[in-house]
Design an enzyme around this catalytic site. Structure first.
Site, mmCIF file in Angstrom:
data_model
loop_
_atom_site.group_PDB
_atom_site.id
_atom_site.type_symbol
_atom_site.label_atom_id
_atom_site.label_comp_id
_atom_site.label_asym_id
_atom_site.label_seq_id
_atom_site.Cartn_x
_atom_site.Cartn_y
_atom_site.Cartn_z
ATOM 1 C CB SER A 132 -0.977 -0.042 1.205
ATOM 2 O OG SER A 132 -1.635 1.478 1.392
ATOM 3 C CE1 TYR A 146 -4.158 -2.127 5.120
ATOM 4 C CE2 TYR A 146 -3.682 0.372 4.453
ATOM 5 C CZ TYR A 146 -4.027 -1.333 4.097
ATOM 6 O OH TYR A 146 -4.101 -1.377 2.815
HETATM 7 N N1 LIG Z 1 -8.722 -0.755 -1.730
HETATM 8 C C1 LIG Z 1 -7.661 -0.085 -1.412
HETATM 9 O O1 LIG Z 1 -7.882 1.197 -1.369
HETATM 10 C C2 LIG Z 1 -6.310 -0.304 -0.892
HETATM 11 C C3 LIG Z 1 -5.255 0.550 -1.118
HETATM 12 C C4 LIG Z 1 -3.900 -0.046 -0.999
HETATM 13 C C5 LIG Z 1 -3.817 -1.209 -0.670
HETATM 14 N N2 LIG Z 1 -4.778 -2.131 -0.647
HETATM 15 C C6 LIG Z 1 -4.425 -3.650 -0.316
HETATM 16 O O2 LIG Z 1 -4.952 -4.489 -1.491
HETATM 17 C C7 LIG Z 1 -5.260 -5.918 -0.962
HETATM 18 C C8 LIG Z 1 -6.672 -6.151 -1.285
HETATM 19 O O3 LIG Z 1 -7.655 -5.248 -1.027
HETATM 20 P P1 LIG Z 1 -8.966 -4.867 -1.605
HETATM 21 O O4 LIG Z 1 -9.411 -3.404 -1.370
HETATM 22 O O5 LIG Z 1 -9.331 -5.695 -2.863
HETATM 23 O O6 LIG Z 1 -9.773 -5.638 -0.197
HETATM 24 P P2 LIG Z 1 -11.194 -6.254 -0.201
HETATM 25 O O7 LIG Z 1 -12.190 -5.828 -1.323
HETATM 26 O O8 LIG Z 1 -11.713 -6.203 1.298
HETATM 27 O O9 LIG Z 1 -10.816 -7.809 -0.600
HETATM 28 C C9 LIG Z 1 -9.969 -8.557 0.276
HETATM 29 C C10 LIG Z 1 -9.685 -9.726 -0.605
HETATM 30 O O10 LIG Z 1 -8.674 -10.664 0.483
HETATM 31 C C11 LIG Z 1 -9.323 -11.662 0.757
HETATM 32 N N3 LIG Z 1 -8.826 -11.910 2.180
HETATM 33 C C12 LIG Z 1 -8.764 -11.100 3.395
HETATM 34 N N4 LIG Z 1 -8.456 -11.768 4.560
HETATM 35 C C13 LIG Z 1 -8.241 -12.827 3.899
HETATM 36 C C14 LIG Z 1 -7.443 -14.222 4.780
HETATM 37 N N5 LIG Z 1 -7.472 -14.322 6.065
HETATM 38 N N6 LIG Z 1 -7.259 -15.227 3.970
HETATM 39 C C15 LIG Z 1 -7.505 -15.336 2.650
HETATM 40 N N7 LIG Z 1 -7.849 -14.255 1.950
HETATM 41 C C16 LIG Z 1 -8.490 -13.211 2.620
HETATM 42 C C17 LIG Z 1 -10.596 -11.561 0.747
HETATM 43 O O11 LIG Z 1 -11.064 -12.848 0.857
HETATM 44 P P3 LIG Z 1 -12.553 -13.423 1.503
HETATM 45 O O12 LIG Z 1 -13.645 -12.270 1.291
HETATM 46 O O13 LIG Z 1 -12.902 -14.614 0.672
HETATM 47 O O14 LIG Z 1 -11.956 -13.506 2.703
HETATM 48 C C18 LIG Z 1 -10.734 -10.840 -0.515
HETATM 49 O O15 LIG Z 1 -10.686 -11.578 -1.540
HETATM 50 C C19 LIG Z 1 -5.075 -5.743 0.577
HETATM 51 O O16 LIG Z 1 -3.975 -6.245 0.762
HETATM 52 C C20 LIG Z 1 -5.167 -4.314 0.978
HETATM 53 O O17 LIG Z 1 -4.272 -4.163 2.083
HETATM 54 C C21 LIG Z 1 -5.987 -1.892 -0.913
#
Ligand SMILES: NC(=O)c1ccc[n+]([C@@H]2O[C@H](COP(=O)([O-])OP(=O)(O)OC[C@H]3O[C@@H](n4cnc5c(N)ncnc54)[C@H](OP(=O)(O)O)[C@@H]3O)[C@@H](O)[C@H]2O)c1
Length: 237
Positions: A132, A146
């Site tokens: 991130s 975080y």
């Molecule tokens: N969205 C943003 O603005 C943003 C910005 C910077 C970085 N990120 C990073 O990008 C990544 C994805 O974020 P996102 O925005 O797509 O989040 P999201 O919409 O909440 O999706 C998270 C994904 O991770 C999986 N996951 C979470 N906990 C898990 C666990 N314990 N075991 C296996 N799978 C797990 C979820 O699967 P299930 O639902 O099946 O549990 C889901 O597929 C994260 O690492 C986040 O920190 C996001």
């Protein structure tokens, strides 16, 4: 477009959001693709059917299950570690267990998964973590834990790049800024605040993150390693 048709690919956390976009992007390039999920079985099964990929239930917080899943995929060519959660809140009141669970998923799991994958990984392999921009900059209150997890990833990426570089394996972090997903919706209550920190004032689309991830995984990424690839619309500029 890079050809992944002979590649063995595993994406950790692929059921929703950025992870699902990564699954869809790799599926366009072919290859043997599996992804893990924890809570979203229905979404995972639907995505697997849509893309011709395999959905595997494996909670990243369960180290034994995670390591066994990685080991079960044999010699991987590409590992994308996307699974992550964001526990945001006042450090004086946020539950300690919530913070520790986030550290398990965002820090411990990527390390153990990357190391397990590297045991059998093919030469010229790729390990990509989704970090991130908050690993570099946290311009609002409530994000300290975080940010801690995403900064920890940076040290891991630099170190593992040294460990596995002699085998031609690259290790990098893709660092998104605010990206439209369930975690951070473009129309959510935090959107205006997020845009106020950005040079380009809109949420990033998850397929913009996925496309760059595929670039790193492709042949032109061979000499990019130990690096943080920030896609944040100028959030950290
Ligand atoms: N969205 C943003 O603005 C943003 C910005 C910077 C970085 N990120 C990073 O990008 C990544 C994805 O974020 P996102 O925005 O797509 O989040 P999201 O919409 O909440 O999706 C998270 C994904 O991770 C999986 N996951 C979470 N906990 C898990 C666990 N314990 N075991 C296996 N799978 C797990 C979820 O699967 P299930 O639902 O099946 O549990 C889901 O597929 C994260 O690492 C986040 O920190 C996001």
């Amino acid at each position: 477009m890079a050809d992944f048709s002979d590649k063995n690919i595993l994406i950790l956390g692929g059921s929703r959001g950025i992870g699902a976009a990564v699954v869809r992007r790799f599926a366009k390039g072919g290859g043997r693709i599996a992804f893990t999920y924890a809570g979203s079985r229905e979404a995972a099964e639907k995505l697997a059917k849509e893309t011709g990929t395999e959905a595997i239930h494996a909670d990243s917080a369960d180290r034994d299950a995670l390591v066994a899943t990685v080991a079960s995929r044999g010699a991987l060519d590409i590992l994308v570690i996307n699974a992550g959660i964001a526990a945001i809140g006042d450090p004086l009141t946020i539950e300690a267990d919530t913070v520790d669970r986030m550290i398990d998923i965002n820090v411990r799991a990527p390390y153990h998964a990357a190391v397990e994958a590297a045991r059998k990984m093919n030469p010229d392999g790729r390990i990509i973590v989704i970090g991130s921009t908050n690993g570099d900059r946290i311009p609002f209150a409530g994000g300290s834990a975080y940010a801690l997890t995403k900064s920890a990833m940076q040290g891991m990426v630099r170190g593992l790049a040294r460990d596995f570089g002699p085998r031609g394996i690259t290790v990098n972090s893709v660092q998104p800024g605010p990206t439209d997903s369930d975690m951070n919706p473009a129309d959510g209550p935090m959107a205006d605040l997020m845009h106020s920190f950005m040079a380009i004032k809109r949420h990033i689309h998850s397929d913009e993150i996925a496309e760059y991830t595929a670039f790193l995984a492709g042949p032109h990424g061979a000499m990019i390693t130990g690096s943080m690839q920030t896609i944040d619309g100028g959030f950290a500029a």
